[in-house]
Scaffold this motif. Structure first.
Motif, PDB file in Angstrom:
ATOM      1  N   ALA A 137       9.351 -13.352  18.952  1.00 59.04           N
ATOM      2  CA  ALA A 137       9.538 -12.846  20.325  1.00 59.04           C
ATOM      3  C   ALA A 137       8.201 -12.425  20.662  1.00 59.04           C
ATOM      4  CB  ALA A 137      10.239 -11.887  20.351  1.00 59.04           C
ATOM      5  N   ALA A 138       7.947 -11.054  20.207  1.00 57.61           N
ATOM      6  CA  ALA A 138       6.517 -10.685  20.322  1.00 57.61           C
ATOM      7  C   ALA A 138       5.135 -11.216  20.121  1.00 57.61           C
ATOM      8  CB  ALA A 138       6.822  -9.507  19.416  1.00 57.61           C
ATOM      9  N   GLY A 139       5.403 -12.047  19.233  1.00 58.15           N
ATOM     10  CA  GLY A 139       4.277 -13.454  18.865  1.00 58.15           C
ATOM     11  C   GLY A 139       4.575 -14.565  20.069  1.00 58.15           C
ATOM     12  N   VAL A 140       5.907 -14.715  20.765  1.00 56.59           N
ATOM     13  CA  VAL A 140       5.619 -15.617  21.903  1.00 56.59           C
ATOM     14  C   VAL A 140       5.340 -14.801  22.560  1.00 56.59           C
ATOM     15  CG1 VAL A 140       7.413 -17.109  22.989  1.00 56.59           C
ATOM     16  CG2 VAL A 140       7.440 -17.065  20.693  1.00 56.59           C
ATOM     17  N   VAL A 141       5.526 -13.566  23.217  1.00 63.65           N
ATOM     18  CA  VAL A 141       5.173 -13.061  24.177  1.00 63.65           C
ATOM     19  C   VAL A 141       3.527 -12.829  24.058  1.00 63.65           C
ATOM     20  CG1 VAL A 141       4.801 -10.775  25.736  1.00 63.65           C
ATOM     21  CG2 VAL A 141       7.168 -12.480  24.962  1.00 63.65           C
ATOM     22  N   VAL A 142       2.893 -12.699  23.348  1.00 66.14           N
ATOM     23  CA  VAL A 142       1.398 -12.543  23.255  1.00 66.14           C
ATOM     24  C   VAL A 142       0.725 -13.380  23.651  1.00 66.14           C
ATOM     25  CG1 VAL A 142      -0.258 -10.968  21.520  1.00 66.14           C
ATOM     26  CG2 VAL A 142       1.777 -10.640  21.872  1.00 66.14           C
ATOM     27  N   SER A 143       0.965 -14.589  22.674  1.00 64.29           N
ATOM     28  CA  SER A 143       0.147 -16.492  23.005  1.00 64.29           C
ATOM     29  C   SER A 143       0.419 -16.186  24.002  1.00 64.29           C
ATOM     30  CB  SER A 143       1.707 -17.238  22.019  1.00 64.29           C
ATOM     31  OG  SER A 143       1.182 -16.440  20.760  1.00 64.29           O
ATOM     32  N   PHE A 144       1.850 -16.215  24.565  1.00 61.70           N
ATOM     33  CA  PHE A 144       2.334 -16.678  26.358  1.00 61.70           C
ATOM     34  C   PHE A 144       0.559 -15.899  27.434  1.00 61.70           C
ATOM     35  CE2 PHE A 144       3.750 -15.743  30.422  1.00 61.70           C
ATOM     36  CZ  PHE A 144       3.993 -16.630  31.148  1.00 61.70           C
ATOM     37  N   TYR A 145       0.588 -14.583  26.893  1.00 61.39           N
ATOM     38  CA  TYR A 145      -0.933 -13.729  27.891  1.00 61.39           C
ATOM     39  C   TYR A 145      -1.808 -14.821  28.013  1.00 61.39           C
ATOM     40  CZ  TYR A 145       2.944 -10.529  29.752  1.00 61.39           C
ATOM     41  OH  TYR A 145       3.985 -10.388  30.428  1.00 61.39           O
ATOM     42  N   TYR A 146      -2.137 -14.721  26.199  1.00 59.46           N
ATOM     43  CA  TYR A 146      -3.249 -15.467  26.242  1.00 59.46           C
ATOM     44  C   TYR A 146      -3.319 -17.028  26.273  1.00 59.46           C
ATOM     45  CZ  TYR A 146      -4.076 -12.228  21.688  1.00 59.46           C
ATOM     46  OH  TYR A 146      -4.304 -11.082  20.856  1.00 59.46           O
ATOM     47  N   VAL A 147      -2.632 -17.924  26.331  1.00 58.84           N
ATOM     48  CA  VAL A 147      -2.708 -19.227  27.092  1.00 58.84           C
ATOM     49  C   VAL A 147      -2.632 -18.015  28.508  1.00 58.84           C
ATOM     50  CG1 VAL A 147      -1.643 -21.116  28.087  1.00 58.84           C
ATOM     51  CG2 VAL A 147      -1.467 -19.894  25.422  1.00 58.84           C
ATOM     52  N   VAL A 148      -2.184 -17.401  29.498  1.00 58.86           N
ATOM     53  CA  VAL A 148      -2.315 -17.529  30.861  1.00 58.86           C
ATOM     54  C   VAL A 148      -3.863 -16.377  31.469  1.00 58.86           C
ATOM     55  CG1 VAL A 148      -2.079 -15.460  32.856  1.00 58.86           C
ATOM     56  CG2 VAL A 148      -0.559 -16.668  31.647  1.00 58.86           C
ATOM     57  N   VAL A 149      -4.886 -15.419  30.320  1.00 52.40           N
ATOM     58  CA  VAL A 149      -5.516 -14.790  30.337  1.00 52.40           C
ATOM     59  C   VAL A 149      -6.639 -16.401  30.038  1.00 52.40           C
ATOM     60  CG1 VAL A 149      -7.089 -13.635  28.986  1.00 52.40           C
ATOM     61  CG2 VAL A 149      -5.337 -12.845  29.371  1.00 52.40           C
ATOM     62  N   VAL A 150      -6.815 -17.174  29.278  1.00 47.24           N
ATOM     63  CA  VAL A 150      -7.596 -18.386  29.075  1.00 47.24           C
ATOM     64  C   VAL A 150      -7.072 -19.341  30.266  1.00 47.24           C
ATOM     65  CG1 VAL A 150      -7.896 -20.925  27.366  1.00 47.24           C
ATOM     66  CG2 VAL A 150      -7.703 -18.449  26.355  1.00 47.24           C
ATOM     67  N   PHE A 151      -6.521 -19.871  31.004  1.00 44.20           N
ATOM     68  CA  PHE A 151      -6.270 -20.573  31.922  1.00 44.20           C
ATOM     69  C   PHE A 151      -6.936 -19.741  33.049  1.00 44.20           C
ATOM     70  CE2 PHE A 151      -4.045 -21.570  35.879  1.00 44.20           C
ATOM     71  CZ  PHE A 151      -4.025 -22.881  35.374  1.00 44.20           C
ATOM     72  N   ILE A 152      -6.618 -18.813  32.829  1.00 48.37           N
ATOM     73  CA  ILE A 152      -7.322 -17.562  34.195  1.00 48.37           C
ATOM     74  C   ILE A 152      -8.809 -18.395  34.108  1.00 48.37           C
ATOM     75  CG2 ILE A 152      -8.074 -15.915  35.295  1.00 48.37           C
ATOM     76  CD1 ILE A 152      -5.168 -14.772  34.979  1.00 48.37           C
TER      77      ILE A 152
END
Length: 143
Positions: free
Chosen positions: A28-43
């Motif tokens: 769960a922590a890996g999924v959450v951190v990965s999601f935030y990484y994807v959002v930052v890269v998208f922005i």
């Protein structure tokens, strides 16, 4: 006593944080951190795209055919700080501008909107994006 020693992370460890979480059983922590990484890269990607699209483009002066229209009242999703909520938007007026045969929607400040008349041709300063060809209005009516 070294304050902040436990937070000493190298850049490589920070980049590998989601994978380390998966290895340690924190799916769960890996999924959450990965999601935030994807959002930052998208922005960051979106910002770089917008900068590349309009940087170094000289604005051109041309003529725009003006048509006024009213956008009816509707509900839409908007973010207010950290919260995303559904907001009722009252009806408002926009200008449909036809510049170089392409239609663009423009919402100027109220006093310019009051002076704009449908069916007229007015001067406009605009820039055309080099990647997507989108027209960005710089100045309208008062050049």
């Amino acid at each position: 006593m070294m304050l902040g020693h436990e937070f000493d992370m190298h850049f490589a460890n920070l980049l590998l944080l989601p994978f380390r979480a998966f290895e340690n059983g924190g799916v769960a922590a890996g999924v959450v951190v990965s999601f935030y990484y994807v959002v930052v890269v998208f922005i960051i990607g979106t910002l770089v795209y917008e900068i590349i699209n309009y940087v170094g483009i000289e604005p051109r002066v041309g003529e725009a055919n003006v048509t006024k229209r009213t956008v009816p009242a509707h509900w839409e999703w908007q973010s207010r700080g950290r919260a995303v909520m559904r907001v009722y938007v009252k009806d408002y007026e926009v200008l449909d501008l036809i510049i170089d045969g392409r239609k663009t929607v423009y919402r100027p400040i109220p006093w310019i909107l009051e002076r704009a008349k449908s069916g007229t041709t007015v001067p406009v300063e605009y820039a055309t994006g080099r990647l997507n060809g989108k027209i960005k209005v710089k100045k309208f009516m008062y050049l």
